[in-house]
Motif scaffolding. Structure first.
Motif, PDB file in Angstrom:
ATOM      1  N   UNK A   1       0.810  -1.215   0.000  1.00 43.79           N
ATOM      2  CA  UNK A   1       0.000   0.000   0.000  1.00 43.79           C
ATOM      3  C   UNK A   1       0.847   1.270   0.000  1.00 43.79           C
ATOM      4  N   UNK A   2       1.892   1.289   0.830  1.00 44.70           N
ATOM      5  CA  UNK A   2       2.726   2.489   0.894  1.00 44.70           C
ATOM      6  C   UNK A   2       3.393   2.756  -0.451  1.00 44.70           C
ATOM      7  N   UNK A   3       3.933   1.704  -1.052  1.00 40.84           N
ATOM      8  CA  UNK A   3       4.581   1.848  -2.356  1.00 40.84           C
ATOM      9  C   UNK A   3       3.570   2.345  -3.385  1.00 40.84           C
TER      10      UNK A   3
ATOM     11  N   UNK B   1      -8.504  -4.513 -11.666  1.00 47.35           N
ATOM     12  CA  UNK B   1      -7.417  -4.208 -12.604  1.00 47.35           C
ATOM     13  C   UNK B   1      -6.081  -4.608 -11.973  1.00 47.35           C
ATOM     14  N   UNK B   2      -5.072  -4.776 -12.824  1.00 48.07           N
ATOM     15  CA  UNK B   2      -3.736  -5.080 -12.307  1.00 48.07           C
ATOM     16  C   UNK B   2      -2.873  -3.823 -12.292  1.00 48.07           C
ATOM     17  N   UNK B   3      -2.059  -3.687 -11.264  1.00 50.34           N
ATOM     18  CA  UNK B   3      -1.071  -2.609 -11.224  1.00 50.34           C
ATOM     19  C   UNK B   3       0.244  -3.167 -10.661  1.00 50.34           C
ATOM     20  N   UNK B   4       1.291  -2.446 -10.912  1.00 55.91           N
ATOM     21  CA  UNK B   4       2.550  -2.744 -10.226  1.00 55.91           C
ATOM     22  C   UNK B   4       3.084  -1.436  -9.663  1.00 55.91           C
ATOM     23  N   UNK B   5       2.924  -1.277  -8.371  1.00 55.75           N
ATOM     24  CA  UNK B   5       3.397  -0.053  -7.742  1.00 55.75           C
ATOM     25  C   UNK B   5       4.915   0.026  -7.858  1.00 55.75           C
ATOM     26  N   UNK B   6       5.570  -1.135  -7.791  1.00 59.24           N
ATOM     27  CA  UNK B   6       7.028  -1.206  -7.858  1.00 59.24           C
ATOM     28  C   UNK B   6       7.537  -0.675  -9.197  1.00 59.24           C
TER      29      UNK B   6
ATOM     30  N   UNK C   1      -2.186  -5.593  -6.942  1.00 63.93           N
ATOM     31  CA  UNK C   1      -0.839  -5.024  -6.998  1.00 63.93           C
ATOM     32  C   UNK C   1       0.196  -6.137  -7.208  1.00 63.93           C
ATOM     33  N   UNK C   2       1.418  -5.748  -7.400  1.00 63.84           N
ATOM     34  CA  UNK C   2       2.537  -6.684  -7.576  1.00 63.84           C
ATOM     35  C   UNK C   2       2.415  -7.495  -8.857  1.00 63.84           C
TER      36      UNK C   2
END
Lengths: 333, 333
Positions: A68-70, A239-244, A201-202
């Protein structure tokens, strides 16, 4: 703290972060004179510059470890990069244990916290969720008055915190981690009902295919839920995300905006804000009545009569009548 | 209704079902004089025959379609067949819509309702869940005083009703239907936390293998949850039953008894009952304070001030202060 309401008001309207910080500390205080000053400040800000400023309030939940922070750091910086001003408020009832985590919250979003267009405020260290809710709602109003375009209200998935946050947000985003097939997909059903957008995420590296599967699972699950009037076609969606890797954040933002635009056009925005205001009014009233139990005398009586009940010397109803009589608050006296 | 407390008391202690019915109607009433009479009756029954009778209170939840009525009918008749007396109370907040379902509840458990050792009581038609909870808890106490060995408290999986029922039960059983692989396994996480035994019903015919898979899924999920102090090894557990074929009911009952025996021996039974009594005392007090909002005057003021807040003429905190002032109930003068 000496309180100069007019000065705080001017500072907030100008967008001075120090004034905003001090005002939030004021609304978080449970001292009676502070509560009164806070109520006045918010009333004053309502008409401060003739127009009511409205931010987009985004509620966001995700269990620890989900990134979450990322995500907030990446998402927040993308928004400030577009010239938007972003406030991040944490509503974390569990932080009561550690007495808040001011340093923790600042360091975990290092870049965003140094961004002049961002404002990050850690959790109030309150034990009572209701109190956290009311005060956070006022903190949101302060950020709005300070001219922030987006207010992110972050919570961890503990108890009823999501429901409380949903009652102060325009839209609700749930952040999930990719899950293996035999892991417990332990999303509370209540969250599925308030989530407008689920972000898995990820979605990067080794976890990419698991993320894709998880996203498909939740897309399927969302289709099984009854359509809510406040949703255009295709919402709620996963949906997909990648915070990294900062991937998918812009598309997620586009979807949030399109949902928001639709709700504004179809009057769901105003209807919901009105219903929320009414809800918080009711909460203030209920908490005001229940605060009669928080005096030292009432606490002592609650404890003593509670012992009598627990040890079977009397019944809950008889003991309650005794306590209410003592409080002089019996409705049907 | 003319109320003769002493007569009701004698009838209940003798096990007269008509007296019990009338007493439950009394505790379900919201009239002030009825509330008072009900509190007196329960206080009187507490010491009625020198000993406090204790039933095994079983909370039971399951969404519509899971076969709950068939299960309760089969399970209840198995118990009465062993010489036990069984009371069934429905706590169904949704029944407020239909104004209760007296006939419905009697016909859906046709055989059990005609069993002289069974007592079936349909839901009170209350809109307010808190009220339903308090009154159901008192109805449970009445059934206990009437000498029933088992009190089944049934609820549908709506909102917070399970949590409320768990607060008045010694153990909690969740009834599930077999689920196909792509169906939403939408059990609220909160229920997983209160369930002591999960029964996968309809383990018969075509559904047998699906039931077996579902049972394995939940067994796995339960193992992922943290062990609670009130659980012996192997609990909470998931098992298969077929209410239709009366299969697995005796084993389920054996498991319930072994769980109960362990808790009694390890003092969890008494601890829990004491904590529950304390909880209901707190609830009575809170509801008593909040009942100040239920007078016609208070309702009208809530509505009018709520409109002001919803339309942005004032803030929740300022409006709440106005209402609390009017109620004369401000804690901090």
């Amino acid at each position: 703290m000496t309180i100069d309401i007019a000065q705080l008001e001017r500072g907030i309207v100008k967008g001075d972060r120090r004034s905003l910080s001090r005002a939030i500390t004021l609304v978080e205080s449970s001292r009676a004179d502070h509560r009164e000053a806070a109520a006045e400040l918010i009333e004053a800000l309502k008409g401060a510059d003739g127009i009511a400023r409205q931010a987009l309030r985004i509620g966001m939940s995700g269990t620890p470890g989900v990134g979450k922070s990322t995500f907030i750091e990446g998402f927040g910086r993308m928004l400030t990069g577009q010239g938007l001003r972003v406030a991040v408020l944490a509503v974390d009832p569990s932080s009561a244990r550690s007495g808040g985590s001011i340093l923790g919250d600042k360091t975990r979003m290092d870049l965003l916290s140094r961004d002049p267009n961002a404002f990050i405020r850690p959790s109030p260290s309150q034990t009572h969720l209701g109190g956290v809710g009311r005060r956070s709602r006022e903190a949101v109003a302060l950020c709005e008055a300070a001219g922030y375009d987006i207010v992110l209200i972050e919570t961890v998935g503990v108890g009823q915190s999501e429901t409380v946050v949903a009652e102060m947000a325009d839209l609700f985003v749930l952040l999930l981690a990719p899950a293996g097939g035999d892991e417990l997909q332990g999303v509370k059903r209540g969250i599925m009902e308030i989530a407008d957008i689920i972000l898995v995420n990820k979605a990067d590296g080794d976890l990419k295919s698991a993320a894709s599967r998880t996203c498909a699972d939740y897309s399927g699950a969302l289709r099984l839920l009854r359509k809510r009037p406040q949703d255009p076609d295709g919402f709620p969606k996963a949906m997909m995300v990648s915070a990294l890797e900062n991937a998918g954040l812009e598309i997620a933002w586009t979807e949030m905006q399109s949902l928001t635009d639709w709700r504004r056009k179809n009057s769901h925005w105003d209807t919901r804000r009105a219903a929320q205001a009414r809800y918080w009014f009711g909460e203030e009233v209920r908490q005001g009545l229940l605060s009669q139990l928080e005096t030292p005398d009432a606490r002592a009586a609650l404890r003593a009569l509670g012992d009598d009940v627990a040890e079977g010397r009397t019944t809950p109803a008889i003991a309650a009548r005794a306590l209410l009589d003592r409080l002089g608050a019996l409705a049907n006296g």
